[in-house]
Write an enzyme that holds these catalytic residues in place. Structure first.
Site, PDB file in Angstrom:
ATOM      1  N   MET A 136       5.574  -6.428   5.961  1.00 35.13           N
ATOM      2  CA  MET A 136       6.079  -7.590   6.508  1.00 35.13           C
ATOM      3  C   MET A 136       5.604  -8.865   5.692  1.00 35.13           C
ATOM      4  SD  MET A 136       8.139  -6.918   9.120  1.00 35.13           S
ATOM      5  CE  MET A 136       7.971  -8.271  10.513  1.00 35.13           C
ATOM      6  N   GLU A 180       2.114   4.986   1.120  1.00 31.34           N
ATOM      7  CA  GLU A 180       2.593   5.650   2.404  1.00 31.34           C
ATOM      8  C   GLU A 180       1.457   5.993   3.311  1.00 31.34           C
ATOM      9  OE1 GLU A 180       6.102   8.658   3.314  1.00 31.34           O
ATOM     10  OE2 GLU A 180       3.989   9.578   2.920  1.00 31.34           O
ATOM     11  N   ARG A 190      10.555  -6.921  19.192  1.00 33.85           N
ATOM     12  CA  ARG A 190      10.342  -6.718  17.801  1.00 33.85           C
ATOM     13  C   ARG A 190      11.385  -7.138  16.785  1.00 33.85           C
ATOM     14  NH1 ARG A 190      11.633  -3.415  13.676  1.00 33.85           N
ATOM     15  NH2 ARG A 190      13.626  -2.678  15.056  1.00 33.85           N
ATOM     16  N   HIS A 248       0.890  -1.117   0.076  1.00 32.76           N
ATOM     17  CA  HIS A 248      -0.075   0.167   0.038  1.00 32.76           C
ATOM     18  C   HIS A 248       0.963   1.233  -0.129  1.00 32.76           C
ATOM     19  CE1 HIS A 248       1.270   0.893   4.291  1.00 32.76           C
ATOM     20  NE2 HIS A 248       1.166  -0.472   4.284  1.00 32.76           N
ATOM     21  N   GLU A 303      -1.405  -7.205   7.364  1.00 34.39           N
ATOM     22  CA  GLU A 303       0.059  -7.158   7.959  1.00 34.39           C
ATOM     23  C   GLU A 303      -0.075  -8.219   9.043  1.00 34.39           C
ATOM     24  OE1 GLU A 303       3.821  -5.189   7.631  1.00 34.39           O
ATOM     25  OE2 GLU A 303       2.756  -7.422   7.478  1.00 34.39           O
ATOM     26  N   ASP A 341       0.211  -9.244  12.627  1.00 31.43           N
ATOM     27  CA  ASP A 341      -0.027  -8.786  13.849  1.00 31.43           C
ATOM     28  C   ASP A 341       0.964  -8.297  14.839  1.00 31.43           C
ATOM     29  OD1 ASP A 341      -2.865  -9.884  16.015  1.00 31.43           O
ATOM     30  OD2 ASP A 341      -1.352  -8.166  16.390  1.00 31.43           O
TER      31      ASP A 341
END
Ligand SMILES: O=C(O)[C@H](O)COP(=O)(O)O
Length: 215
Positions: free
Chosen positions: A152, A11, A104, A9, A82, A84
């Site tokens: 991701m 920005e 992360r 998608h 995306e 989760d």
């Protein structure tokens, strides 16, 4: 041979602010809208027959713009969402504690069971992305779908098609409104099934955004 195009998608406000989105959402910025129009203009030349998008707002808006250029409708598929990001969604990436950043990092550094608390693992992401891709094989003969998804999610899909494990260190940059292509084919010099024809092309964009994945 089935050709499937992949678009991340445009920005969004939180991409620009470097805020973690995951399955939370923020609107496209003016730059993101411009990117969507530009990838739409390119998609118009590709013979796209179906535009299928993650059901989040940023992907649906991008898909609407592309579909209008291609003269198609938009179908949504939540499997294209995306990853989760659990308890870290909505957080600014620079606001994370050392422990939170370690969570992360497990998503990008090759940790097999890596996940953010209350979030998904890369293996779980891969399984649902491949299920969404496999659904393209059931489209009518001659179809040429374009899927609108996320950084991701698409990075994991393309990397696993190349034979890497879902949790492999992330080494594929897919910028906002980049275009990739994967083919389902039987060529003598390639493995049967899905292959990567093109990944992360942004030649249709006049000024690619410095999205949060590369800062
Ligand atoms: O913020 C996130 O969740 C990822 O880093 C990028 O997600 P996106 O491709 O949906 O912007």
């Amino acid at each position: 041979m089935l050709q499937v195009y992949l678009v991340r998608h445009g920005e969004t406000q939180w991409n620009a602010e470097r805020r973690i989105q995951g399955q939370s959402d923020s609107p496209l910025t003016a730059k993101g809208e411009q990117q969507a129009w530009q990838v739409g203009e390119r998609a118009k030349t590709l013979g796209i027959t179906h535009v299928i998008a993650s059901d989040l707002g940023r992907t649906r808006r991008t898909a609407e713009i592309i579909a209008q250029a291609c003269g198609c409708d938009v179908t949504v598929d939540a499997r294209l969402r995306e990853l989760d990001m659990g308890v870290l969604e909505k957080r600014h990436i620079d606001s994370l504690t050392e422990a939170e950043e370690a969570w992360r990092q497990t998503l990008v550094n090759g940790t097999e069971e890596g996940r953010i608390p209350d979030g998904e693992s890369m293996l779980e992401l891969s399984e649902r992305m491949h299920a969404a891709l496999a659904a393209c094989l059931a489209l009518p003969q001659g179809s040429r779908p374009l899927l609108v998804s996320h950084g991701m999610a698409l990075g994991c899909l393309v990397s696993t098609i190349l034979g890497l494990p879902a949790w492999a260190e992330r080494r594929l940059r897919l910028r906002n409104c980049s275009l990739s292509r994967i083919d389902y084919q039987q060529s003598p010099w390639l493995a049967s099934g899905w292959i990567v024809e093109m990944a992360g092309d942004i030649s249709h964009l006049d000024a690619p955004a410095l999205d949060e994945l590369q800062r």
